[in-house]
Design an enzyme around this catalytic site. Structure first.
Site, PDB file in Angstrom:
ATOM      1  N   ASP A 227      45.502  29.584  43.813  1.00 57.96           N
ATOM      2  CA  ASP A 227      45.563  30.377  42.590  1.00 57.96           C
ATOM      3  C   ASP A 227      46.821  30.043  41.789  1.00 57.96           C
ATOM      4  O   ASP A 227      47.945  30.205  42.287  1.00 57.96           O
ATOM      5  CB  ASP A 227      45.551  31.864  43.026  1.00 57.96           C
ATOM      6  CG  ASP A 227      45.280  32.814  41.897  1.00 57.96           C
ATOM      7  OD1 ASP A 227      45.263  32.386  40.736  1.00 57.96           O
ATOM      8  OD2 ASP A 227      45.100  34.009  42.194  1.00 57.96           O
TER       9      ASP A 227
ATOM     10  N   ASP B  44      39.884  37.352  35.654  1.00 56.90           N
ATOM     11  CA  ASP B  44      39.397  38.184  36.769  1.00 56.90           C
ATOM     12  C   ASP B  44      38.244  39.106  36.360  1.00 56.90           C
ATOM     13  O   ASP B  44      38.286  39.753  35.323  1.00 56.90           O
ATOM     14  CB  ASP B  44      40.538  39.065  37.290  1.00 56.90           C
ATOM     15  CG  ASP B  44      41.578  38.245  38.021  1.00 56.90           C
ATOM     16  OD1 ASP B  44      41.524  37.001  37.934  1.00 56.90           O
ATOM     17  OD2 ASP B  44      42.454  38.849  38.666  1.00 56.90           O
TER      18      ASP B  44
HETATM   19  C1  GLA Z   1      44.562  36.448  40.539  1.00 52.97           C
HETATM   20  C2  GLA Z   1      43.156  35.993  40.929  1.00 52.97           C
HETATM   21  C3  GLA Z   1      42.446  37.108  41.647  1.00 52.97           C
HETATM   22  C4  GLA Z   1      43.242  37.513  42.889  1.00 52.97           C
HETATM   23  C5  GLA Z   1      44.654  37.901  42.487  1.00 52.97           C
HETATM   24  C6  GLA Z   1      45.537  38.113  43.700  1.00 52.97           C
HETATM   25  O1  GLA Z   1      44.514  37.475  39.590  1.00 52.97           O
HETATM   26  O2  GLA Z   1      42.438  35.575  39.800  1.00 52.97           O
HETATM   27  O3  GLA Z   1      41.140  36.712  42.024  1.00 52.97           O
HETATM   28  O4  GLA Z   1      43.251  36.444  43.791  1.00 52.97           O
HETATM   29  O5  GLA Z   1      45.271  36.892  41.685  1.00 52.97           O
HETATM   30  O6  GLA Z   1      46.875  38.375  43.375  1.00 52.97           O
END
Ligand code: GLA
Length: 382
Positions: free
Chosen positions: A141, A201
């Site tokens: 990520d 997200d």
């Molecule tokens: C980002 C990702 C999420 C999750 C969070 C965790 O926002 O897109 O899917 O993994 O980080 O901190």
């Protein structure tokens, strides 16, 4: 002649990489429901639940720990889990003993999105650590990587970890997460990605599911296929803020998109309704179809949309989706689907034959709902 052994080796390694994620990965991820409240006990209980409640039988296999498992690095720089996960190798062994696989999470930046230790400048070392624990899946990520890299660096930064995972010799599914920026669908596979997020997200709301699932996936279908998938983010089914009609639409749309199916709810206590949605045999079969074609929109009329997905046996999966706030009568025309004549139609959610149908299929579709059908490729004579 001298080139032969080299060519053979090259094909062998490409062949190995292609064995992973030949259909979209299925499993569970901790983030949507638990966020930072995930720990080893929860993960074990989720694995137990997957076995006992039919999720494993339905095809869900990865148990993925998202952000907040990381501790500090030791004197040699080896990344340690924090106190919530006292024994990662033991946890992986436990998950494997259930016939399941385990996933983990990191960032190419110095810190993860939740502020825990990332893999920056420790990429190979971390890949080796995870392989030694028995990890089968990595979500990687972007997060604080924005502070140390430019967007232009993304393909190379992800490839660095993709290569490091391959070098471990352990098959580890590589999930790229940088929110769909920098046209990731165009380079995700070349960077070693088996899947890559295409958007920001997801949230447990109709607006989020509809925006991500309908609007942001159009045109991306050309990049998906066996081993490499567009990822519209994890499922929200069962998290409580949408109704069953909307969760069915969410699940249907993800199946039409050949999306990874990562449940994001608490599998230890599910309503029957949510379990039925997540384990629907025909819907999962559409998602997991071996041809690996991502479905696409064939028509749009106001707030109703028809999507189709060609299947390996030549049949078509078709979704009649109603985004409107009122029920709508919808029509799927054979001419829009490249069909002529009479074809057998099966209603997916009702698992019921709708007979041999000519020219068009008509259905009343609830507000925010879907009618999903399978159309046989065989043209009926009578
Ligand atoms: C980002 C990702 C999420 C999750 C969070 C965790 O926002 O897109 O899917 O993994 O980080 O901190």
């Amino acid at each position: 002649m001298t080139l032969r052994p080299f060519t053979g080796l090259l094909f062998a390694s490409v062949g190995m990489a292609q064995q992973l994620a030949l259909t979209p990965p299925m499993g569970w991820n901790s983030w949507n429901k638990f966020a930072e409240k995930v720990d080893a006990k929860v993960v074990k209980e989720i694995a137990d639940a997957m076995v006992s409640n039919g999720m494993k039988n339905a095809g869900y296999v990865y148990v993925n720990i998202d952000d907040t498992w990381q501790g500090k690095r030791d004197a040699e720089g080896v990344l340690q889990p924090n106190e919530k996960f006292p024994d990662m190798k033991g946890l992986a062994d436990y998950i494997h003993s259930k016939g399941l696989k385990i996933g983990i999470y990191s960032s190419p930046g110095p810190k993860t999105c939740a502020g825990f230790e990332g893999s920056y400048q420790h990429e190979e070392q971390d890949a080796k650590t995870w392989a030694a624990w028995g990890i089968d899946y990595l979500k990687y990520d972007w997060c604080s990587a924005k502070d140390v890299y430019k967007d232009d660096d993304m393909p190379a930064v992800y490839k660095k970890m993709g290569d490091a995972l391959k070098a471990t010799g352990r098959p580890i599914v590589f999930s790229i997460c940088q929110y769909g920026r920098h046209k990731v669908s165009e380079w995700g596979a070349a960077s070693g990605g088996n899947l890559w997020r295409t958007t920001g997200d997801i949230e447990d709301s109709w607006k989020s599911v509809a925006t991500i699932g309908f609007d942001k996936q159009v045109g991306l279908e050309q990049y998906a296929g066996p081993g490499h998938w567009n990822d519209p983010d994890m499922l929200e089914v069962g998290n409580g803020r949408m109704d069953a009609v909307e969760y069915k639409t969410h699940m249907s749309l993800w199946a039409m998109l050949a999306a990874p199916l990562l449940a994001g709810n608490d599998l230890r206590n599910m309503q029957d309704e949510d379990k039925e949605i997540l384990t629907n045999r025909l819907v999962i079969a559409v998602d997991q179809d071996k041809l690996g074609k991502q479905g696409y929109r064939v028509s749009k009329d106001g707030r109703t949309e028809i999507w189709m997905k060609p299947l390996e046996n030549g049949d078509l999966a078709v979704g009649l989706f109603n985004r409107d706030d009122r029920d709508q009568l919808m029509i799927a025309k054979w001419s829009d689907l490249g069909l002529t004549g009479k074809h057998q139609v099966r209603d997916v959610w009702h698992d019921a034959d709708r007979g041999k149908i000519k020219d068009l299929f008509e259905a009343e579709v609830s507000s925010h709902g879907v009618v999903m059908i399978l159309i046989s490729k065989k043209e009926e004579r009578k």
